[in-house]
Design a protein around this motif. Structure first.
Motif, mmCIF file in Angstrom:
data_model
loop_
_atom_site.group_PDB
_atom_site.id
_atom_site.type_symbol
_atom_site.label_atom_id
_atom_site.label_comp_id
_atom_site.label_asym_id
_atom_site.label_seq_id
_atom_site.Cartn_x
_atom_site.Cartn_y
_atom_site.Cartn_z
ATOM 1 N N ILE A 140 0.947 -1.099 0.057
ATOM 2 C CA ILE A 140 0.021 -0.012 -0.007
ATOM 3 C C ILE A 140 1.164 1.253 -0.011
ATOM 4 C CG2 ILE A 140 -1.643 1.327 1.327
ATOM 5 C CD1 ILE A 140 -2.626 -1.601 2.458
ATOM 6 N N GLN A 142 0.682 5.067 0.840
ATOM 7 C CA GLN A 142 -0.424 5.768 1.568
ATOM 8 C C GLN A 142 -0.068 7.189 1.577
ATOM 9 O OE1 GLN A 142 -1.683 4.233 5.470
ATOM 10 N NE2 GLN A 142 -1.718 6.300 6.293
ATOM 11 N N LEU A 197 -3.536 4.879 -1.739
ATOM 12 C CA LEU A 197 -4.223 5.288 -0.883
ATOM 13 C C LEU A 197 -4.260 6.464 -0.488
ATOM 14 C CD1 LEU A 197 -7.015 4.295 0.914
ATOM 15 C CD2 LEU A 197 -5.397 3.344 2.428
ATOM 16 N N THR A 199 -5.352 9.491 2.056
ATOM 17 C CA THR A 199 -6.246 9.645 3.152
ATOM 18 C C THR A 199 -6.511 10.952 3.538
ATOM 19 O OG1 THR A 199 -4.098 9.546 4.815
ATOM 20 C CG2 THR A 199 -5.077 7.424 4.128
ATOM 21 N N HIS A 210 -10.732 0.036 5.040
ATOM 22 C CA HIS A 210 -10.546 -0.033 3.673
ATOM 23 C C HIS A 210 -9.357 -0.964 3.715
ATOM 24 C CE1 HIS A 210 -10.245 1.285 -0.610
ATOM 25 N NE2 HIS A 210 -8.867 1.375 -0.447
#
Length: 221
Positions: A140, A142, A197, A199, A210
């Motif tokens: 991921i 982020q 992702l 945020t 998620h």
């Protein structure tokens, strides 16, 4: 039960550690705070009066460093609890500098890979998916806006009783981004197979939910 390795990368103050810890608790996985390990190196240089730019001096400290990441989230450096001390802004910038040194990275990456053997782990940092665990089953990336990240870090510091200035915090995060993305060794970048992702407009609970969905999908494969 299948246990995977999860890599969460992203820029400074994107909330990676907070999310990684919460997801690790939900899954009963081990959270390996790689950023704290670099902070420990920087903190050691700081207390020994060694400039962060003195590569040989910093590398010379490694042989005597014993870093322990405890289950309760506390960090011990040579037996001393440094959980709060390593979060100071001065040490944060120092961590970004010392993490550029090949011997520092090799020293810590070897420890991180050893800790991650067998899966059931979550690591967060800048180069987990690209360098430390390139074979992690779930990666991921982020991100969040600079303003969002500065507000989060400011709030976090105030709650911990650490004095700071918001504008100064924002400038430091921008400087850290530039430094991390342009360093020669393991620069901050998104792995080709990472899921991005953002945020910026998500609550902690929404981000965790998620990520948990992504984990469940990966476990079903």
């Amino acid at each position: 039960m299948k246990r995977i390795s999860i890599a969460i990368d992203g820029p400074a103050a994107a909330g990676k550690s907070t999310i990684a810890k919460m997801v690790a608790r939900n899954l009963n996985y081990t959270y390996i705070d790689t950023g704290a390990m670099y902070r420990c190196v920087a903190y050691s240089a700081f207390i020994h009066g060694i400039s962060y730019e003195d590569e040989a001096g910093v590398v010379g400290l490694l042989k005597d460093l014993k870093i322990k990441l405890l289950p309760d989230g506390s960090i011990r450096l040579n037996g001393e609890d440094v959980s709060s001390a390593i979060r100071a802004n001065e040490v944060s910038m120092g961590a970004s500098i010392v993490s550029q040194y090949v011997k520092v990275r090799s020293f810590l990456v070897a420890q991180q890979r050893e800790m991650a053997k067998g899966g059931g782990v979550i690591l967060d940092g800048r180069d987990i998916g690209t360098v430390v665990l390139p074979d992690a089953e779930l990666k991921i990336y982020q991100v969040a806006s600079v303003e969002t990240r500065a507000k989060r870090r400011y709030k976090e510091n105030i709650e911990k009783g650490i004095e700071c200035d918001y504008e100064e915090m924002k400038a430091e995060i921008e400087a850290r981004d530039k430094q991390d993305m342009n360093r020669e060794v393991s620069p901050l970048k998104k792995a080709d197979d990472a899921i991005e992702l953002d945020t910026s407009n998500m609550s902690l609970e929404e981000v965790v939910a998620h990520v948990m969905d992504l984990v469940e999908k990966k476990l079903e494969e």
